[in-house]
Scaffold this active site. Structure first.
Site, PDB file in Angstrom:
ATOM      1  N   CYS A   1     -49.889  47.764  26.831  1.00 51.83           N
ATOM      2  CA  CYS A   1     -50.485  49.044  26.620  1.00 51.83           C
ATOM      3  C   CYS A   1     -50.217  50.066  27.535  1.00 51.83           C
ATOM      4  O   CYS A   1     -51.152  50.864  27.718  1.00 51.83           O
ATOM      5  CB  CYS A   1     -51.960  49.035  26.041  1.00 51.83           C
ATOM      6  SG  CYS A   1     -52.122  47.706  24.662  1.00 51.83           S
TER       7      CYS A   1
ATOM      8  N   HIS B   1     -53.564  53.188  30.637  1.00 54.14           N
ATOM      9  CA  HIS B   1     -53.689  52.311  29.328  1.00 54.14           C
ATOM     10  C   HIS B   1     -53.602  53.328  28.242  1.00 54.14           C
ATOM     11  O   HIS B   1     -53.956  54.542  28.176  1.00 54.14           O
ATOM     12  CB  HIS B   1     -55.042  51.827  29.348  1.00 54.14           C
ATOM     13  CG  HIS B   1     -55.160  50.825  28.219  1.00 54.14           C
ATOM     14  ND1 HIS B   1     -55.397  51.009  26.950  1.00 54.14           N
ATOM     15  CD2 HIS B   1     -55.024  49.410  28.091  1.00 54.14           C
ATOM     16  CE1 HIS B   1     -55.390  49.868  26.200  1.00 54.14           C
ATOM     17  NE2 HIS B   1     -55.156  48.942  26.825  1.00 54.14           N
TER      18      HIS B   1
ATOM     19  N   ASP C   1     -61.662  55.847  33.227  1.00 52.03           N
ATOM     20  CA  ASP C   1     -61.384  54.603  32.521  1.00 52.03           C
ATOM     21  C   ASP C   1     -61.644  53.608  33.570  1.00 52.03           C
ATOM     22  O   ASP C   1     -61.132  53.125  34.378  1.00 52.03           O
ATOM     23  CB  ASP C   1     -60.053  54.537  31.914  1.00 52.03           C
ATOM     24  CG  ASP C   1     -59.857  53.140  31.464  1.00 52.03           C
ATOM     25  OD1 ASP C   1     -60.543  52.103  31.255  1.00 52.03           O
ATOM     26  OD2 ASP C   1     -58.647  52.917  30.745  1.00 52.03           O
TER      27      ASP C   1
ATOM     28  N   GLN D   1     -60.721  47.970  33.967  1.00 53.45           N
ATOM     29  CA  GLN D   1     -60.536  47.137  34.651  1.00 53.45           C
ATOM     30  C   GLN D   1     -61.204  47.076  36.161  1.00 53.45           C
ATOM     31  O   GLN D   1     -60.727  46.175  36.974  1.00 53.45           O
ATOM     32  CB  GLN D   1     -58.883  47.209  35.077  1.00 53.45           C
ATOM     33  CG  GLN D   1     -58.113  47.127  33.860  1.00 53.45           C
ATOM     34  CD  GLN D   1     -58.218  45.615  33.339  1.00 53.45           C
ATOM     35  OE1 GLN D   1     -58.490  44.865  33.982  1.00 53.45           O
ATOM     36  NE2 GLN D   1     -58.068  45.603  31.979  1.00 53.45           N
TER      37      GLN D   1
ATOM     38  N   LYS E   1     -64.795  42.709  29.236  1.00 52.76           N
ATOM     39  CA  LYS E   1     -63.977  42.954  30.674  1.00 52.76           C
ATOM     40  C   LYS E   1     -64.940  42.667  31.785  1.00 52.76           C
ATOM     41  O   LYS E   1     -64.611  42.334  32.794  1.00 52.76           O
ATOM     42  CB  LYS E   1     -63.664  44.149  30.748  1.00 52.76           C
ATOM     43  CG  LYS E   1     -62.554  44.908  29.811  1.00 52.76           C
ATOM     44  CD  LYS E   1     -61.379  44.385  29.587  1.00 52.76           C
ATOM     45  CE  LYS E   1     -60.363  45.166  28.772  1.00 52.76           C
ATOM     46  NZ  LYS E   1     -59.192  44.436  28.735  1.00 52.76           N
TER      47      LYS E   1
END
Length: 420
Positions: free
Chosen positions: A378, A139, A215, A218, A241
């Site tokens: 993104c 991302h 990260d 997700q 999220k």
């Protein structure tokens, strides 16, 4: 009824009774679906819906004990502070961090990553010529942050190659060497839905004494996250999220590293003593939390995580895995659909359809009551690798979605020729 119709799979033939019961109890907790009965929401990678308990917790804070946290001696502030810090402990438990002092509140995954980048720069961790490794599927928050830091500090940005399934592990591991100072990798791709081999990457980085940042935006709602097992130095995710409120993020960092870093934002709360000549910073975690925090949403996240912990998480995980497989196989059965990712992924699937412009498909689906995401998500470097500069249609699931919704989407896509 024909033999073919009799043999078509249904919810009762795909999912066990425990999985269906867990799903139904879970979905019932989200008022969004009662208030939007005509909408099929399949944009969960962008943001998830919110359980009633979270909404109630935020309203309760504002209605009954709204006060700033820490330092005040009155009862309302004490109640607010205790609820606020309990939520930090809830996050610690949720990701199995060793200490709640290692949980830093931010505005989201993006600010968490930028906090690490800028604090490392302020602390002079990097030297000219050092290397930072990212992948081409990141991302923009986990790509541009390091790209611009490399330009500013004259570092080398090394980009691990990817394919339609995710990171090329062998190629990635070969790029980690004694010049590598930091590796920043997504746990799950926000485009492909593919689970990245972060364990192997973290282990290789550890051999070369490089820091690791994951990260987890997700992954946090779909995979069990144990930062101690991962042994990553930093893990970042956004509350919204994982069924929590918007405008709130979490940064986990190992205490020995956080203690050594210089904060990049200054103000109240993050200092313990100030003179006209200098300032002493507070201990963790407040050292990195300048100013009045997002108290209400922190309390809301705590309520959300307590709600999740009370669910049958094993049954929900199995339900979601089967739902994802049904979606993947359904899309793969449609002539002209080109899938990105694999059936071993989680939550998100991206695709294009023949010569259709992705925006046209998204608009038609919207008219039919489907909420999906369209564009480059993104992740433009990944789109260049996939040779789809106009982007993809992304469908993303959560455990509250239904098999009927998936079948309806497949049927809608199969009927696209009616709109030509």
């Amino acid at each position: 009824m024909t033999m073919t119709q009799e043999m078509e799979p249904t919810s009762s033939t795909i999912f066990t009774e425990d999985e269906l019961n867990a799903h139904q109890a879970f979905r019932h907790a989200f008022p969004f679906f009662r208030n939007n009965a005509e909408l099929t929401y399949l944009d969960n990678a962008a943001t998830t819906q919110k359980p009633q308990g979270m909404i109630d917790a935020i309203a309760d804070y504002y209605a009954n004990y709204n006060a700033n946290v820490h330092r005040a001696s009155h009862q309302v502030a004490d109640k607010s502070t205790r609820a606020y810090e309990k939520a930090r402990e809830d996050v610690r438990h949720f990701i199995n961090a060793p200490s709640s002092k290692e949980i830093i509140w931010t505005k989201g995954t993006t600010e968490s990553i930028n906090l690490v980048a800028q604090s490392l720069a302020f602390s002079r961790y990097f030297r000219q010529g050092d290397e930072i490794l990212v992948s081409a599927l990141e991302h923009h928050a986990n790509f541009v942050s390091w790209q611009q830091l490399c330009k500013k500090l004259k570092l080398k940005l090394v980009i691990a190659p990817v394919n339609a399934q995710g990171i090329d592990l062998n190629a990635c591991l070969a790029l980690i060497n004694n010049k590598t100072k930091l590796v920043a990798i997504s746990h799950v791709s926000n485009v492909l839905g593919s689970i990245q081999p972060i364990n192997a990457i973290i282990n290789k980085a550890r051999l070369h004494k490089a820091l690791t940042l994951v990260d987890g935006a997700q992954a946090i709602a779909h995979l069990p996250v144990d930062v101690q097992k991962l042994d990553c130095d930093f893990y970042a995710f956004s509350a919204h999220k994982v069924y929590g409120p918007t405008g709130l993020g979490v940064l986990y960092g190992k205490s020995e590293i956080l203690n050594a870093l210089t904060p990049y934002q200054y103000g109240g709360e993050m200092v313990s003593n100030v003179s006209t000549d200098d300032a002493c910073f507070s201990e963790l975690p407040h050292k990195f939390e300048a100013g009045t925090p997002n108290i209400a949403d922190v309390i809301g996240l705590g309520a959300t995580l307590n709600f999740i912990q009370a669910q049958d998480k094993t049954a929900l995980a199995l339900y979601e895995k089967k739902l994802y497989l049904a979606l993947y196989q359904g899309l793969a059965s449609i002539p002209g659909v080109k899938l990105q990712g694999s059936e071993k992924g989680t939550s998100a699937i991206s695709f294009t359809v023949c010569d259709w412009h992705v925006q046209d498909i998204a608009e038609l689906l919207s008219q039919m009551g489907f909420a999906v995401r369209v564009g480059t998500h993104c992740a433009q470097p990944l789109m260049q690798v996939l040779d789809t500069e106009k982007g993809t249609i992304r469908v993303s699931l959560c455990a509250y979605n239904t098999y009927a919704e998936i079948q309806a989407l497949i049927n809608a896509l199969q009927s696209l020729e009616d709109f030509v």
